[in-house]
Write a protein that holds these residues in place. Sequence first.
Motif, short mmCIF file in Angstrom:
data_model
loop_
_atom_site.label_atom_id
_atom_site.label_comp_id
_atom_site.label_asym_id
_atom_site.label_seq_id
_atom_site.Cartn_x
_atom_site.Cartn_y
_atom_site.Cartn_z
N GLY A 551 0.85 -1.38 -0.06
CA GLY A 551 -0.12 -0.10 -0.32
C GLY A 551 0.90 1.29 -0.15
N THR A 552 2.11 1.06 0.01
CA THR A 552 3.18 2.17 0.20
C THR A 552 4.16 1.81 -1.12
OG1 THR A 552 4.45 1.31 1.80
CG2 THR A 552 2.63 2.72 2.56
N ARG A 553 5.13 2.83 -1.37
CA ARG A 553 6.15 2.62 -2.03
C ARG A 553 7.28 3.54 -1.38
NH1 ARG A 553 7.68 7.50 -4.69
NH2 ARG A 553 6.18 8.97 -4.88
N LYS A 554 8.46 3.27 -1.84
CA LYS A 554 9.69 3.78 -1.19
C LYS A 554 10.05 4.90 -2.02
CE LYS A 554 12.39 0.22 -1.85
NZ LYS A 554 13.55 -0.70 -1.77
N ALA A 555 10.31 5.98 -1.37
CA ALA A 555 10.93 7.47 -1.88
C ALA A 555 12.31 7.52 -1.31
CB ALA A 555 9.90 8.36 -1.64
N VAL A 556 13.29 7.35 -1.90
CA VAL A 556 14.90 7.29 -1.54
C VAL A 556 14.94 8.83 -0.87
CG1 VAL A 556 17.16 7.49 -2.17
CG2 VAL A 556 15.66 5.72 -3.26
N GLN A 557 15.68 8.96 0.30
CA GLN A 557 15.85 10.00 0.90
C GLN A 557 17.24 10.77 0.15
OE1 GLN A 557 16.86 9.21 4.97
NE2 GLN A 557 14.69 8.56 5.52
N LYS A 558 16.92 12.05 0.04
CA LYS A 558 17.75 12.91 -0.82
C LYS A 558 19.18 12.86 -0.32
CE LYS A 558 18.71 17.19 -2.76
NZ LYS A 558 17.92 18.66 -2.91
N ASP A 566 11.89 7.03 2.58
CA ASP A 566 10.53 6.97 3.37
C ASP A 566 9.45 6.32 2.52
OD1 ASP A 566 11.60 8.98 4.96
OD2 ASP A 566 11.59 10.64 3.48
N CYS A 567 8.40 6.02 3.39
CA CYS A 567 7.32 5.08 2.75
C CYS A 567 6.20 6.16 2.59
CB CYS A 567 6.79 4.20 3.92
SG CYS A 567 8.00 2.76 4.21
N ILE A 568 5.84 6.04 1.38
CA ILE A 568 4.69 6.95 0.90
C ILE A 568 3.77 6.25 0.38
CG2 ILE A 568 4.28 8.92 -0.83
CD1 ILE A 568 6.46 9.72 0.96
N GLN A 569 2.56 6.79 1.00
CA GLN A 569 1.15 6.01 0.44
C GLN A 569 0.90 5.86 -0.99
OE1 GLN A 569 -2.65 7.44 2.04
NE2 GLN A 569 -3.37 5.12 2.11
N CYS A 570 0.67 4.86 -1.48
CA CYS A 570 0.35 5.12 -2.95
C CYS A 570 -0.67 6.03 -3.39
CB CYS A 570 -0.33 3.67 -3.42
SG CYS A 570 1.24 2.24 -3.44
N ALA A 571 -0.72 6.54 -4.51
CA ALA A 571 -1.54 7.76 -4.91
C ALA A 571 -2.60 7.14 -5.19
CB ALA A 571 -1.08 8.33 -6.16
N GLU A 572 -3.75 8.15 -5.38
CA GLU A 572 -5.19 7.63 -5.39
C GLU A 572 -5.33 6.90 -6.93
OE1 GLU A 572 -8.44 10.56 -6.83
OE2 GLU A 572 -9.16 10.06 -4.86
N SER A 576 0.35 -1.12 -4.17
CA SER A 576 1.36 -2.12 -4.11
C SER A 576 1.09 -3.15 -3.20
CB SER A 576 2.60 -1.32 -3.54
OG SER A 576 2.36 -0.87 -2.04
N ASN A 577 1.20 -4.25 -3.90
CA ASN A 577 0.87 -5.64 -2.96
C ASN A 577 1.98 -6.24 -2.57
OD1 ASN A 577 2.04 -6.28 -5.70
ND2 ASN A 577 -0.05 -7.19 -6.39
N ASN A 578 3.24 -5.70 -2.84
CA ASN A 578 4.43 -6.30 -2.01
C ASN A 578 5.09 -5.51 -1.17
OD1 ASN A 578 4.45 -8.61 -3.73
ND2 ASN A 578 5.21 -7.51 -5.69
N ASP A 583 7.74 1.14 -6.71
CA ASP A 583 6.68 1.94 -7.47
C ASP A 583 5.09 1.45 -7.26
OD1 ASP A 583 8.36 3.95 -9.16
OD2 ASP A 583 9.03 1.81 -9.96
N CYS A 584 4.15 2.25 -7.27
CA CYS A 584 2.87 1.48 -7.30
C CYS A 584 2.35 1.53 -8.51
CB CYS A 584 2.15 2.74 -6.57
SG CYS A 584 2.49 2.96 -4.81
N LEU A 585 1.49 0.32 -8.76
CA LEU A 585 0.91 0.08 -9.85
C LEU A 585 -0.67 0.57 -10.16
CD1 LEU A 585 1.59 -3.72 -9.58
CD2 LEU A 585 2.84 -2.05 -10.70
#
Length: 884
Positions: A551-558, A566-572, A576-578, A583-585
């Motif tokens: 349900g979230t995706r990885k966003a690399v810290q700068k 950081d774990c970012i919730q998938c957009a509307e 993400s099922n893993n 990336d979110c599908l």
Amino acid sequence: MRLSPAPALDPSLAGSLVLLHLAVVAGGLALLSSASASASASASGMESVRCRLQGTPRPPVFSQDGDFVIGGVFSMHYYMHTVEHSYTSLPEPLQCTGSLDSRELRFSRTMVFAVEEINNSSDLLPGVTLGYQVHDSCSSVPMAVKVAFQLANGLDPMFDTGEQCSGSATVTAIVGESGSTPTISMLRVIGPFGIPQVSHFSTCACLSDKKQYPTFFRTIPSDQFQAAALAHLIRHFGWTWIGAVRSDSDYGNNGMAAFLQAAQEEGICVEYSEAFYRTNPLSRVQRVADVIRSSTARVVVAFAATGDMRILLRELDRLPSPPRQWIGSETWVTDPDMLRFAMCAGAIGFGIQRSVIPGLRDFLLDLSPQKVSNSPLLTEFWEGSFGCQLGTSTGVGVEEKVCDGSEDIQQLQTPYTDTSQLRVTNMVYKAVYAIAHAIHSIVCEERENSTVYCDNHLHVKPTQVLERLRRVNFSRNGYQVSFDANGDPVPTYELVNWQIGESGKMEFVTVGRYDASLPPDQMFDMEKEITWVKNSTQVPVSVCSESCPPGTRKAVQKGKPVCCYDCIQCAEGEISNNTDSSDCLICPEEYWPNAERDLCILKPVEFLSFHEVLGIILTACSVGGACLAIATATVFYHHRTSAIVRANNSELSFLLLFSLTLCFLCSLTFIGRPSEWSCMLRHTAFGITFVLCISCVLGKTIVVLMAFRATLPASNVMKWFGPSQQRLTVVSFTFVQALICTLWLVLSPPFPIKNLTTYKEKVLLECDLGSVGAFWAVLGYIGLLSLLCFVLAFLARKLPDNFNEAKFITFSMLIFCAVWITFIPAYVSSPGKFTVAVEIFAIITSSFGLFFLLFVPKCFIILFRPEKNTKKHLMEKTSNDKRY
């Protein structure tokens, strides 16, 4: 003279030093003879000349003559005397110093044992005696180079040779060295002469390069495989954030480079990578220790030599350090001497397969003071192990204890006497046997009576042994020995874990195996439970960031490695099922994420249903209106002969009630799941029934207007608008609408669609109009008739009340027009099923408006005021109106 450690060299520096040493030694090989002898030799072309070796030969620590001699080089000391050269006198001979490594001593004695075992064998090299020359390289490049020249040239200070001042090598092959950097240095010297070198402990992947090192073989796997195995191991336990330390040598640098590449492929991030060497200043080692203490990575991979690792662990042990899970390379993680560092309890690493060598322990322990005193190296070992001095005390300085013969080597606990973990020792054993098999294939042949004859007088060149080593393939004590095209063996490892045994002492426990020759999914095999750092059975966690749940995706810290995120919730609209998805599908069109956004589910389908509250209310109103219209028609039919029914054009009234009933019922076609037929029916039925209704109202309006016009003198209007004309008017107006609807259905009929754009989270089942123009044409035509009816009714509003329906028609048309005018913006702006509800509401409201204004007053008179439902009453009202 001063004592200093041997410097660590990288490959390029080591190569430069070797070349320099080559130049010096080559310059020292002087052709010595008298001037007259030289002149005579040059004049007469004499073939035999006398050569003298420059420098002081270094005697081997163990040696034995034989028909064929094998060289051996081991790192039995870790330091070497160095001097500051004045260049005014010959340099002093190189000397090893520092503490003796009893493990390396065991390696060298294993070589002696293997040679003696072969000499006593009737199957391998029968009748042939192998000799050996075993040297100590001090784990330094200069000494390794000196030993390499010595093994090639021999120990004779003067020798006769051909006119080229060249001769055959003293040894046929060499076993060693224990370190990769000294091995590389030796290969630079002996490689051009074709002398094969079989190493038991040099694991640098760079040595597999046959273009640079064509004469190199090894019985221990390359670090390329160990690095891949370590990366696989780390990934297996879910560690993605690690620290790395290495020896600043060929072994450490090349091994760590291979590991870092394998780790990157496995998605492992390295917080730091530090290099050091045992000869570095203490401040350098302290800095590495501080980096380990302050790091956030709880797992540390150490690709280091035993001597280097010992210094680092001492420094870490000096000050309190956070617990760390150590992952070790084979060199130090299977060294029994390292078990004294309790801080490394729980360490794991890959080691060579543990083996058994029958008779070796008895050979190693077969030492007496008399045998030991004949060898300076064994004397050093004996005196260091028992803390006494062999022989009499010199009486100089501090009084030392003299060994009295009570020393029992059977009770001695040192790496030399520990044969419970024979790993690298077996590599030495196999290396000697590999050389022996190569020599056997050259000098021995099988006779007809199955006896083997070996010619011990045959001159064997090192290049012949080199060629035969490539084809060696045999088994000894159940262990297979062979070399691939790069001179490497089949890579197999045991996973070794440092565990505290029942006795309270640290010990090696084999907990798994790794075989690189198997398929990828079968390489790693766990056999026992691992004891981790702090004697825990729970796998330690070492990550830069916690795993991102589904349900979230990885966003690399700068500015940080990819493992820090950081774990970012998938957009509307995405899932993400893993775990740890990058990336979110995007869900398919008809799907939408669930609340956790880890699964795409079918979007709920929305339409105005008969089962929901709004649908039930509208259905009830529709059916109720139809029932009222039918009931009114029944009342009218029952009182069809009454004055008020007859006076209001009963035929048009019944037709109007019928059309109103259809208007009420046509709204039902807008409720329920849209289908192809319902979509075509709803708008066409609505358009035709409403035109029929308005046509009837228009006809009644015209009748009222014409009826009162007919009362004027000389007026014959009514004959032009009798019952036939009224029916024709209704049919004509309705036919036009029917024609419009027919063209609509033929050219571009309405059809059901799935609206996926209005709402992202649900699917709207709607009827597409097909032709928007046709839809508005139907509404426009209804509006035109309504406006015409309203105007005519307005003109007839002041006619006599008792007959006059004009006022009611005016108000009904006013309500009708108001409803449909407000319908337009409401219809356009209402989303989804509310669009349909607005249209149904407009149909029902306008129908009720017509019904209540046109029929309710008459029904009230018929049912509740029958005294007014007489012709006399109507005529009186009309007469009064006229007189007035």
